[in-house]
Enzyme design. Structure first.
Site, PDB file in Angstrom:
ATOM      1  N   HIS A 286       0.838  -1.218   0.000  1.00  0.00           N
ATOM      2  CA  HIS A 286       0.000   0.000   0.000  1.00  0.00           C
ATOM      3  C   HIS A 286       0.867   1.260   0.000  1.00  0.00           C
ATOM      4  O   HIS A 286       0.941   1.952  -0.997  1.00  0.00           O
ATOM      5  CB  HIS A 286      -1.018   0.038   1.153  1.00  0.00           C
ATOM      6  CG  HIS A 286      -1.947  -1.133   1.176  1.00  0.00           C
ATOM      7  ND1 HIS A 286      -2.763  -1.439   0.112  1.00  0.00           N
ATOM      8  CD2 HIS A 286      -2.166  -2.096   2.118  1.00  0.00           C
ATOM      9  CE1 HIS A 286      -3.469  -2.524   0.407  1.00  0.00           C
ATOM     10  NE2 HIS A 286      -3.118  -2.950   1.603  1.00  0.00           N
ATOM     11  N   ASP A 337      -5.206  -8.097  -3.687  1.00  0.00           N
ATOM     12  CA  ASP A 337      -5.516  -7.854  -2.279  1.00  0.00           C
ATOM     13  C   ASP A 337      -6.849  -8.442  -1.822  1.00  0.00           C
ATOM     14  O   ASP A 337      -6.946  -9.640  -1.586  1.00  0.00           O
ATOM     15  CB  ASP A 337      -5.421  -6.336  -2.021  1.00  0.00           C
ATOM     16  CG  ASP A 337      -5.394  -5.981  -0.538  1.00  0.00           C
ATOM     17  OD1 ASP A 337      -5.421  -6.900   0.297  1.00  0.00           O
ATOM     18  OD2 ASP A 337      -5.343  -4.785  -0.215  1.00  0.00           O
TER      19      ASP A 337
HETATM   20 ZN   LIG Z   1      -3.536  -6.778   2.531  1.00  0.00          ZN
END
Ligand SMILES: [Zn+2]
Length: 491
Positions: A286, A337
């Site tokens: 991220h 994800d």
């Molecule tokens: Zn994750």
């Protein structure tokens, strides 16, 4: 038409068994399989997955009463599924996620796995029982897998563990590392998943502690929130000794950053950098809420980033500053994800599109010196070849995130069509409506920005075809089992 060295070449043939031996002129080899009307590209690498989260797809897209919905309210819903899944359920959910990955051209996955305990928080006799179900699922679908085994010690700084997190917890680094060692040993013995081969890789790319070229282990401290510093140091040390990949959620949410500053007086990236925990095998997942100084620290340490834009936009996390990462030379991999959708080229194009929307500009991530507007070009540069080289530079950069950078991040043996690398690749139908009419020079841009995943025809991993003509051999059975699971979970 084969994509190698940044361009398509229609004269080349790929010579391979499980590894690519060479790329030669097609008329120099016998027994060629002609891919008329198809282009062949290196397999995509999905560097960040939570496979079981496939079960909540479509079930979180509404506003909860009296609440501002956010990552944190989504997480509650995700936990409510996580507490109920049996090991067999995780196998069925994982196979479904991995099947969809295979169908869109993904050949290897980094599975960030944190379900270790039984629903009541007790330990299974085998602390890797569920991890092995996930590895078995990947093996049965035919994908390579880096099992990024998650360390999770606490809910957060001065926060009680929530009952919904008890399946994740391993309180101390000794327990965690013992369980990791056991998993590596079991995968090496090939005892875990049926059909797994604990083979060695002839290309010699397997680091110490790695089980095989099909399934291997990485170290995954969940986040600075969930793993205290002494624990973190110990397990990253182990990873460095064993040359294993290290993956960690970093700065996904502003609240995580402020809690870290409160506890340590430093942001997550600054903490990792000043404690010497970043390095070439470290991938920060991220990495949204970071300052230019933090980006510089990642670059200095040769650390990587994994962006997950389809999930990040779904969760309202924010925009990964990939422009800053590229400017400072930080490599960026991609992950699907939460699996709200699985289409790694969509993730690739969103890296660019999110920045276009924010900056109200186009071609934000095009490498310097690649003008993309005609008025930026002199008359001589409008010569077709020059223009087309420039025109595909952005697409090539985004495609490298979905392939080579992913391979570097999780330690996969593919990533590019080059001699010595794994024979992991996929083909696309050049007559598919989403890309029909593209010339060799603009084909990569068409694929990266516009390909429908239904255009993917064949997927090959280690020289073995796992998807043929857009279908996986076990597709129906996997889908049926998954439908039964969803019915059991949600009625
Ligand atoms: Zn994750």
């Amino acid at each position: 038409m084969v994509y190698t060295d940044g361009r398509f070449d229609s004269r080349l043939a790929l010579v391979c068994d499980d590894t690519i031996a060479q790329l030669v002129a097609a008329d120099e080899v016998e027994n060629v399989i002609r891919l008329t009307g198809r282009a062949l590209l290196p397999g995509l690498i999905n560097a960040h997955s939570h496979a079981f989260q496939r079960v909540i797809r479509g079930r979180t897209e509404y506003r909860t009463a009296n609440n501002k919905d956010s990552f944190w309210t989504w997480r509650e819903m995700m936990y409510s599924a996580a507490v109920r899944l049996t090991p067999e359920d995780v196998y069925d959910a994982s196979r479904m996620a991995f099947l969809e990955m295979a169908l869109c051209g993904i050949t290897a996955v980094g599975e960030f796995h944190y379900l270790h305990r039984a629903p009541d928080g007790s330990a299974y006799d085998d602390p890797n029982l569920i991890a092995k179900q996930v590895v078995r699922a990947a093996s049965d679908v035919g994908l390579r897998i880096a099992l990024l085994r998650v360390a999770y010690a606490r809910s957060g700084y001065e926060t009680e563990v929530s009952p919904q997190q008890i399946r994740f917890i391993e309180n101390d680094p000794e327990t965690y590392l013992k369980n990791v060692g056991q998993l590596i040993a079991d995968l090496e013995r090939g005892s875990a998943p049926t059909g797994m081969e604990a083979c060695s890789d002839s290309s010699g790319v397997i680091p110490n502690g790695r089980a095989s070229a099909d399934a291997w282990v990485g170290i995954a401290p969940h986040s600075v929130r969930a793993v205290p510093l002494n624990y973190l140091k110990e397990i990253v040390d182990f990873a460095n000794q064993q040359r294993l990949p290290v993956h960690m959620h970093v700065a996904e949410q502003p609240a995580e950053v402020s809690a870290c500053i409160e506890e340590y007086g430093r942001s997550p990236v600054a903490l990792l950098a000043t404690e010497g925990l970043l390095g070439g095998r470290f991938t920060a997942v991220h990495t949204i809420h970071v300052t230019p100084k933090a980006v510089h620290m990642l670059a200095e340490a040769s650390a990587m980033v994994c962006a997950c834009p389809t999930t990040e936009r779904n969760l309202g996390d924010g925009i990964v500053p990939v422009d800053d990462f590229f400017k400072q030379g930080v490599r960026v991999a991609l992950g699907s994800d939460s699996h709200v959708e699985i289409d790694l080229l969509e993730d690739a194009r969103e890296l660019e599109y999110h920045l276009r929307l924010r900056r109200m500009e186009r071609a934000v991530l095009a490498p310097d010196g690649s003008p993309t507007a005609r008025e930026d070009l002199s008359a001589s540069e409008l010569d077709g070849a020059v223009l087309n080289t420039h025109a595909s530079a952005l697409a090539a950069r985004l495609f490298a995130c979905a392939t080579m950078s992913g391979a570097e991040s999780i330690g996969a043996p593919g990533g590019a069509l080059e001699p010595g690398r794994a024979a992991d690749f996929f083909t696309v139908d050049l007559d598919d409506p989403s890309i029909a009419g593209a010339s060799p020079d603009d084909l990569l841009s068409s694929i990266v920005f516009s390909l429908s995943k239904t255009a993917v025809r064949d997927v090959v991993v280690g020289g073995k075809r796992i998807v043929a003509d857009g279908r996986h051999a076990r597709q129906e059975e996997i889908v049926e089992r998954f439908k039964a699971l969803q019915k059991k979970l949600w009625g």
